[in-house]
Design an enzyme around this catalytic site. Structure first.
Site, PDB file in Angstrom:
ATOM      1  N   PRO A 164      -4.803  23.518 -25.095  1.00  0.00           N
ATOM      2  CA  PRO A 164      -4.875  24.910 -24.699  1.00  0.00           C
ATOM      3  C   PRO A 164      -3.579  25.409 -24.090  1.00  0.00           C
ATOM      4  O   PRO A 164      -2.967  24.739 -23.271  1.00  0.00           O
ATOM      5  CB  PRO A 164      -5.979  24.917 -23.634  1.00  0.00           C
ATOM      6  CG  PRO A 164      -6.425  23.495 -23.487  1.00  0.00           C
ATOM      7  CD  PRO A 164      -5.379  22.649 -24.072  1.00  0.00           C
ATOM      8  N   GLU A 165      -3.226  26.595 -24.488  1.00  0.00           N
ATOM      9  CA  GLU A 165      -2.173  27.316 -23.811  1.00  0.00           C
ATOM     10  C   GLU A 165      -2.864  28.333 -22.905  1.00  0.00           C
ATOM     11  O   GLU A 165      -4.080  28.319 -22.765  1.00  0.00           O
ATOM     12  CB  GLU A 165      -1.252  27.994 -24.829  1.00  0.00           C
ATOM     13  CG  GLU A 165      -0.606  26.965 -25.761  1.00  0.00           C
ATOM     14  CD  GLU A 165       0.479  27.544 -26.633  1.00  0.00           C
ATOM     15  OE1 GLU A 165       1.165  28.480 -26.190  1.00  0.00           O
ATOM     16  OE2 GLU A 165       0.633  27.067 -27.764  1.00  0.00           O
ATOM     17  N   HIS A 191     -15.994  10.575 -24.729  1.00  0.00           N
ATOM     18  CA  HIS A 191     -14.952  11.397 -24.097  1.00  0.00           C
ATOM     19  C   HIS A 191     -15.496  12.524 -23.224  1.00  0.00           C
ATOM     20  O   HIS A 191     -14.748  13.417 -22.843  1.00  0.00           O
ATOM     21  CB  HIS A 191     -13.979  11.975 -25.120  1.00  0.00           C
ATOM     22  CG  HIS A 191     -13.332  10.936 -25.990  1.00  0.00           C
ATOM     23  ND1 HIS A 191     -12.694   9.831 -25.461  1.00  0.00           N
ATOM     24  CD2 HIS A 191     -13.250  10.805 -27.329  1.00  0.00           C
ATOM     25  CE1 HIS A 191     -12.238   9.086 -26.459  1.00  0.00           C
ATOM     26  NE2 HIS A 191     -12.569   9.650 -27.594  1.00  0.00           N
TER      27      HIS A 191
END
Length: 271
Positions: free
Chosen positions: A2-3, A91
DNA sequence: AGTGCGGCCTGTCCGC
DNA sequence: TGCGGACAGGCCGCAC
């Protein structure tokens, strides 16, 4: 992964289920992330009311009366709201269970993310205090960026991706903003004119604001807290489009490597 | 001081 | 199919 737009999309998505809720329990299945999750996290968070959820750079800040949880999604992390009975998968490193019956689940295959705890002002935390301004704030402006750029020799793309200069401009949006501004990514930072920096500042703000509006960009595995992809992907002009036609001039988009990162540009529209 | 790399991890895809 | 290598949206810490 993610940005900034993806982190902001995540914040908006989870906020209604998190803010004003009391933490009933914390389950940590994997402690070894980018930095180890502090052993005190569970004890600190339990029974605490989440007062507010803010974002600084790509960090999410969960404020309580006793301290603040600092969460970074890294390259492959995501957060989802689920109901308490949802079985965990591979995860799924951390669950924060609320008294409402919902839980906040942190999933991160590559383990580049992190979860930290501070009793102090998180903005004073050593990972956060030295960061540059928010790109959508007035503090990030032409005078600021231009003055920092003088006498620097690195490529302009690497410069705007430096979080000590400005936060939130990752590999996708750096290429996109430079395309919009008509600036070749390899130009030396110190040699670009003030006029061009003015355009660049505007386009960084534009591209990030538009991406937030569209819920971010999904290339492979970004999904928001509802499990939906980001719709800015279809707005990408150069990123991941090597060999395809430039939307402005129809010439082929090029890919190069800059600071070990894939970089996309149009050699006709950007100079 | 500024710059550029290595490395943290797992998953996926591509070429042999 | 199987395997090795390259690559992936971040970013710290180190050597120069």
């Amino acid at each position: 992964m993610p940005e900034l737009p993806e982190v902001e999309t995540t914040r908006k998505g989870i906020a209604p289920y998190v803010v004003g809720e009391v933490v009933k329990d914390v389950i940590i299945r994997e402690r070894q992330l980018r930095w180890p999750i502090p052993t005190t996290l569970k004890r600190s968070l339990k029974n605490q009311l989440i007062r507010k959820l803010r974002r600084r750079a790509k960090y999410l800040l969960f404020y309580t009366d006793k301290g603040c949880m600092i969460l970074h999604l890294g390259m492959s992390g995501n957060l989802r709201i689920l109901d308490n009975k949802q079985a965990h998968e591979k995860h799924d490193h951390v669950d924060i269970i609320f008294e409402s019956g919902n839980l906040l689940r942190f999933h991160d295959p590559r383990k580049f993310g992190s979860i930290l705890w501070t009793k102090d002002d998180p903005l004073e935390h050593k990972l956060i205090s030295h960061l540059g301004p928010e790109p959508l704030s007035d503090e990030f402006n032409i005078e600021y960026l231009f003055s920092l750029s003088r006498k620097r020799t690195k490529a302009i793309k690497t410069f705007i991706m430096d979080s000590h200069i400005v936060v939130g401009v990752g590999n996708i949006y750096a290429s996109e903003a430079l395309f919009r501004a008509g600036i070749k990514p390899t130009l030396q930072t110190g040699k670009v004119s003030k006029t061009r920096y003015e355009k660049l500042v505007i386009e960084i703000k534009n591209v990030l604001a538009e991406a937030i509006e569209k819920g971010g960009t999904t290339l492979r595995d970004f999904f928001n807290s509802d499990g939906k992809p980001g719709y800015f992907t279809q707005e990408l002009q150069v990123y991941n489009r090597e060999g395809e036609a430039c939307n402005k001039c129809m010439r082929k988009i090029k890919m190069i490597r800059l600071g070990q990162r894939s970089t996309f540009y149009c050699s006709h529209c950007q100079s």
